[in-house]
Write an enzyme that holds these catalytic residues in place. Structure first.
Site, PDB file in Angstrom:
ATOM      1  N   ASN A  11       0.882  -1.169   0.000  1.00 14.76           N
ATOM      2  CA  ASN A  11       0.000   0.000   0.000  1.00 14.76           C
ATOM      3  C   ASN A  11       0.918   1.216   0.000  1.00 14.76           C
ATOM      4  O   ASN A  11       1.476   1.578   1.028  1.00 14.76           O
ATOM      5  CB  ASN A  11      -0.886  -0.020   1.251  1.00 14.76           C
ATOM      6  N   TRP A  12       1.066   1.808  -1.187  1.00 18.49           N
ATOM      7  CA  TRP A  12       2.010   2.931  -1.306  1.00 18.49           C
ATOM      8  C   TRP A  12       1.477   4.194  -0.631  1.00 18.49           C
ATOM      9  O   TRP A  12       2.205   5.140  -0.432  1.00 18.49           O
ATOM     10  CB  TRP A  12       2.289   3.228  -2.777  1.00 18.49           C
ATOM     11  N   LYS A  13       0.195   4.232  -0.355  1.00 19.05           N
ATOM     12  CA  LYS A  13      -0.446   5.444   0.185  1.00 19.05           C
ATOM     13  C   LYS A  13      -0.132   6.626  -0.752  1.00 19.05           C
ATOM     14  O   LYS A  13      -0.040   6.423  -1.959  1.00 19.05           O
ATOM     15  CB  LYS A  13       0.000   5.685   1.625  1.00 19.05           C
ATOM     16  N   HIS A  96      -9.679   1.697   4.299  1.00 22.50           N
ATOM     17  CA  HIS A  96      -8.441   1.811   5.087  1.00 22.50           C
ATOM     18  C   HIS A  96      -8.693   2.763   6.249  1.00 22.50           C
ATOM     19  O   HIS A  96      -9.454   3.734   6.114  1.00 22.50           O
ATOM     20  CB  HIS A  96      -7.308   2.323   4.188  1.00 22.50           C
ATOM     21  N   GLU A  98      -7.063   5.116   7.407  1.00 19.21           N
ATOM     22  CA  GLU A  98      -6.799   6.531   7.107  1.00 19.21           C
ATOM     23  C   GLU A  98      -7.984   7.148   6.370  1.00 19.21           C
ATOM     24  O   GLU A  98      -8.302   8.325   6.560  1.00 19.21           O
ATOM     25  CB  GLU A  98      -5.503   6.640   6.272  1.00 19.21           C
ATOM     26  N   GLU A 166      -5.982  -4.590  10.309  1.00 22.40           N
ATOM     27  CA  GLU A 166      -4.940  -3.610  10.602  1.00 22.40           C
ATOM     28  C   GLU A 166      -5.270  -2.890  11.904  1.00 22.40           C
ATOM     29  O   GLU A 166      -6.064  -1.940  11.900  1.00 22.40           O
ATOM     30  CB  GLU A 166      -4.837  -2.588   9.473  1.00 22.40           C
ATOM     31  N   GLY A 172       2.051   2.380  10.770  1.00 22.43           N
ATOM     32  CA  GLY A 172       3.036   3.453  10.628  1.00 22.43           C
ATOM     33  C   GLY A 172       3.697   3.857  11.933  1.00 22.43           C
ATOM     34  O   GLY A 172       4.371   4.883  12.006  1.00 22.43           O
ATOM     35  N   SER A 212       2.866  -1.966  10.364  1.00 28.23           N
ATOM     36  CA  SER A 212       4.304  -2.055  10.641  1.00 28.23           C
ATOM     37  C   SER A 212       4.885  -3.438  10.374  1.00 28.23           C
ATOM     38  O   SER A 212       5.812  -3.879  11.051  1.00 28.23           O
ATOM     39  CB  SER A 212       4.617  -1.603  12.077  1.00 28.23           C
TER      40      SER A 212
HETATM   41  P1  PGA Z   1       2.475   0.387   7.624  1.00 23.84           P
HETATM   42  O1  PGA Z   1       1.056   0.610   6.910  1.00 23.84           O
HETATM   43  O2  PGA Z   1       3.006  -0.933   7.122  1.00 23.84           O
HETATM   44  O3  PGA Z   1       3.311   1.547   7.201  1.00 23.84           O
HETATM   45  O4  PGA Z   1       2.216   0.346   9.100  1.00 23.84           O
HETATM   46  C1  PGA Z   1       0.176  -0.455   6.691  1.00 23.84           C
HETATM   47  C2  PGA Z   1      -1.115   0.084   6.105  1.00 23.84           C
HETATM   48  O5  PGA Z   1      -1.585   1.119   6.562  1.00 23.84           O
HETATM   49  O6  PGA Z   1      -1.686  -0.514   5.170  1.00 23.84           O
END
Ligand code: PGA
Length: 263
Positions: A11-13, A96, A98, A166, A172, A212
């Site tokens: 997931n590049w965001k 997600h 976010e 998640e 993150g 993470s």
């Molecule tokens: P992260 O993100 O591996 O940087 O914790 C995972 C995600 O939000 O999909």
């Protein structure tokens, strides 16, 4: 026991311009060509056309990070499933944390987006997970129950979707869930799916861990029986780290056979 093909998705965001994205997938491609799992990169929408070309002929599948639920119309700034489909997008992340936190995504909109993706033949990666406060106050199961019951309401075939568990406190933050926490919670999600959709559906649905997950901690997580892969944020931005995770070997199982299954 049903065999579920593991799936590792990056997931590049909001990272990588189209040219940076092309450079990244070109670096990843040779490192993952012998992968025994499904490999996906979920890229920013505007990177999709260029990355689609760069991925041609490779074993990496293209994913998006969101999709609108309407087929078309007055939804300024949004992107439909048909638009993604035209570029060969195979997966799309939905709900997600976010998007739930910053963009008002709800379990109801998650459900609508999931249905829209499935109708277009795109596999949704539906994200669920609790906040730190919810975990510490013993509300994890209650939160997951609602996210699953409402988010997946009316989905006919769970084999066509992926669930990403998640825990928000692990995203993150560098604070990964322990493999026991991840396995127990994912096992709980599977149990809930069995309750709502029947045993067979629950056995078929692939459930990833995300938060993470990186080149140092993937081995134990991937060795857990209910964990069918990972949704990788930060570590998916580095070819070496992402490919290390993709090339995990869950108990050294028959790579040749699996690769063939994926063709
Ligand atoms: P992260 O993100 O591996 O940087 O914790 C995972 C995600 O939000 O999909």
């Amino acid at each position: 026991m049903t065999f579920r093909t593991p799936i590792i998705a990056g997931n590049w965001k909001m990272n990588n311009t189209a040219s940076e994205g092309v450079a990244l997938v070109n670096a990843i491609k040779p490192l993952v060509e012998r992968a025994v799992c499904e490999v996906v990169v979920c890229v920013p929408a505007i990177d999709i056309p260029a990355v689609a070309v760069a991925l041609e002929g490779s074993n990496i599948r293209l994913g998006a990070q969101n999709v609108h639920f309407a087929a078309k119309g007055a939804y300024t700034g949004e992107i439909s499933a048909a638009m993604l489909k035209e570029y060969g997008v195979r997966y799309v992340i939905i709900g997600h944390s976010e998007r739930r936190q910053y963009f008002g995504e709800t379990d109801e909109t998650v459900n609508k987006r999931t249905k829209a993706a499935l109708e277009a033949g795109i596999s949704p990666i539906v994200c669920v997970g609790e906040t730190l406060e919810q975990r510490e106050t013993g509300k994890t199961q209650e939160v997951l129950d609602r996210q699953i019951a409402v988010g997946l309401q009316g989905i006919p075939d769970l084999a066509k979707i992926v669930i990403a568990y998640e825990p928000i406190w692990a995203i993150g933050t560098g604070r990964t869930a322990t493999c026991e926490q991840a396995e127990n919670t994912i096992h709980y999600i599977r149990k809930k799916c069995a309750e709502l959709f029947g045993e067979e559906q629950a056995e078929a649905v692939r459930i990833q861990y995300g938060g993470s997950m990186n080149a140092d901690n993937y081995r134990l997580l991937m060795s857990m029986p209910d964990i069918d892969g990972g949704l990788i944020g930060g570590a998916s931005l580095k070819a070496a780290d992402f490919s290390a995770i993709v090339n995990y070997d869950k108990g050294g199982m028959g790579g040749m056979k699996l690769s063939k299954d994926l063709l």
